[in-house]
Design an enzyme around this catalytic site. Structure first.
Site, PDB file in Angstrom:
ATOM      1  N   CYS A  11      -0.419   2.565  -4.575  1.00  0.00           N
ATOM      2  CA  CYS A  11      -1.263   3.303  -4.785  1.00  0.00           C
ATOM      3  C   CYS A  11       0.310   4.411  -4.907  1.00  0.00           C
ATOM      4  O   CYS A  11       0.776   4.882  -3.910  1.00  0.00           O
ATOM      5  CB  CYS A  11      -2.391   3.261  -3.894  1.00  0.00           C
ATOM      6  SG  CYS A  11      -3.140   2.596  -4.085  1.00  0.00           S
ATOM      7  N   HIS A  26       1.019  -0.969   0.029  1.00  0.00           N
ATOM      8  CA  HIS A  26       0.072   0.187  -0.192  1.00  0.00           C
ATOM      9  C   HIS A  26       0.585   1.210   0.196  1.00  0.00           C
ATOM     10  O   HIS A  26       1.686   0.853   0.722  1.00  0.00           O
ATOM     11  CB  HIS A  26      -0.748   0.107   1.179  1.00  0.00           C
ATOM     12  CG  HIS A  26      -1.812  -0.633   1.370  1.00  0.00           C
ATOM     13  ND1 HIS A  26      -3.400  -1.097   0.441  1.00  0.00           N
ATOM     14  CD2 HIS A  26      -1.787  -2.485   2.112  1.00  0.00           C
ATOM     15  CE1 HIS A  26      -3.592  -2.576   0.970  1.00  0.00           C
ATOM     16  NE2 HIS A  26      -3.089  -2.368   1.385  1.00  0.00           N
TER      17      HIS A  26
END
EC number: 3.4.22.34
Length: 463
Positions: A203, A162
């Site tokens: 991301c 992430h």
């Protein structure tokens, strides 16, 4: 006439791409035909990192396991690869295929033969940076292996997890763009490599390099997404009853490497190909783009045997792909729709509502923080703080503010969805001095308790 010009332009672009594919830059690449010279010019060393843990993050550990076998099959020696992975997925109680990992539906078991150097609590940002810098004395846990490289060696780093604006995550910590850039600059200054290539899956991963990575450090970086968009999980709706099996960018670059003679493919060609195949985010490149003229083999191995190659009809880009931050929620919803068991359906419904309530609570509290920090300011400015996307301009402010927010407001490791709002913290640094942020956030966030807030909402709904 216009159509003719467009056709000529298209043919020229194709010719340039083909030239990049079949005519890699001479120099280091030329050593491939003279094995002794290739070795004299240095070796290739690799660091692979899956920065997450938990069942719904299955894909990150599957990605790293795949990368390990890709590189081993292309001839990178086991002793030249350092792997960091929490290792709580293959033998997870929820895994219907005990002791196995897959990166595509019904593919090969990637857990078999995988060597992991840092597991569990040893998968930390501090250990990662010390591995890169070769600082064995500062390592805490794991088997203590670090890069022992010199100015002749090439380094390939692959990280998947992430991320957020100017930040990537670890199971119990975070790594900011300032920390990573400082480490890379230190490696360059201390001659720890001749060339370094960094593939980053997360991301907003482009924000870790945009306007930060210098072009004079012999570092070439590719990110799965630009600085303000999600990366994507792939093979998400599979018939194996597993969460998303991989990440779209990652599966694409590894699929290409698995099936190619890397001694004739350049990094530039791989970038262009993966950029085209990764059709849901904008794959970006940064740093010294001259390195892109080198062969992929210099970083991923020069062995021509492609033992891992698998020919499946379904490509990653044509499978079901989900935005990375929605994968847990979407997987739960999918399971709920398929369930015919009332008890299981009720449990899934509760989990779905819990995820939604947690998101609502995070958003509400972020808005509250901004309202108080910018009290008395115009609605227009407050709206800009909440919505604008920009590169990290002040690395020091961003680093301090993100860590203060994590400590006093919302912990990103407890609530991954909160990473969506790191762009808001970055905007705080644009409109406020760091000294103001340091003084204000602990008091503003004093009463935030996401868990209690969610529990109260769920109690009202289910009782």
């Amino acid at each position: 006439m216009r159509l003719l010009l467009l056709s000529c332009a298209a043919l020229l672009a194709l010719a340039v791409l083909s030239d990049a594919r079949y005519h890699p830059r001479k120099g280091l690449a030329a050593g491939r035909q003279r094995k002794h010279k290739y070795q004299d010019e240095g070796e290739a060393f690799v660091v692979l990192v899956a920065g997450s843990n938990g069942w719904y993050n299955y894909r990150h550990q599957a990605d790293v396991a795949h990368a390990y076998h890709t590189l081993r099959n292309h001839g990178i020696p086991e002793e030249n690869i350092i792997t960091m992975m929490y290792d709580d997925v293959a033998n997870n109680p929820l895994n219907p295929y005990k002791g196995k990992l897959f990166n595509r539906p019904h593919g090969k078991d990637l857990y078999k033969g995988l060597k992991i150097d840092y597991k569990g609590a040893s998968v930390t940002p501090e250990n990662f940076l010390n591995v890169l810098k070769g600082n064995a004395s500062a390592i805490d846990g794991g088997n203590g292996r670090v890069l022992e490289t010199n100015e002749n060696d090439r380094v390939f780093v692959y990280f998947t997890d992430h991320g957020a604006v100017g930040m990537i995550s670890f199971p119990d910590g975070i790594l900011t763009v300032k920390q990573m850039n400082d480490a890379l600059e230190w490696m360059h200054k201390n001659k720890k490599y001749s060339q370094l290539t960094f593939y980053l899956e997360a991301c907003e991963s482009g924000s870790m390099f945009e306007n930060v990575l210098r072009s004079d450090m012999n570092i070439y970086a590719i990110s799965a997404a630009n600085g303000h968009e999600s990366s994507w999980g792939t093979f998400c709706e599979n018939d194996m009853n597993l969460p998303c099996l991989g990440d779209l960018f990652s599966v694409n670059w590894m699929t290409d490497s698995d099936g190619e003679d890397l001694t004739t493919e350049t990094l530039e060609y791989q970038y262009e190909l993966v950029k085209k195949e990764t059709n849901l985010s904008h794959v970006m490149q940064f740093g010294d783009k001259d390195i892109a003229k080198e062969t992929v083999a210099l970083f991923q191995g020069d062995k021509e045997d492609r033992e891992y190659t698998e020919d499946f009809g379904l490509t990653a880009s044509k499978s079901v792909n989900w935005p990375a931050r929605d994968i847990e929620l979407n997987h739960l919803i999918s399971q709920h729709k398929k369930s015919n068991d009332l008890t299981l359906s009720n449990k899934l419904e509760y989990k779905i509502n819990r995820v939604k309530e947690t998101r609502r609570a995070i958003k509400k509290n972020v808005h509250m923080i901004v309202d108080k920090l910018f009290e008395g300011e115009s609605e227009d400015l407050i709206s800009r703080v909440l919505t604008q996307s920009r590169p990290v301009l002040d690395l020091r402010c961003h680093h301090i503010a993100v860590n203060i927010f994590k400590k006093y407001c919302i912990d990103f490791n407890d609530y991954e969805y909160a990473m969506k709002y790191v762009k808001v913290i970055n905007n705080m640094c644009f409109y406020r001095r760091i000294e103001e942020i340091i003084l204000a956030l602990p008091d503003i966030c004093m009463d935030i308790d996401i868990e209690e807030e969610v529990a109260k909402r769920l109690e009202k709904e289910f009782l």
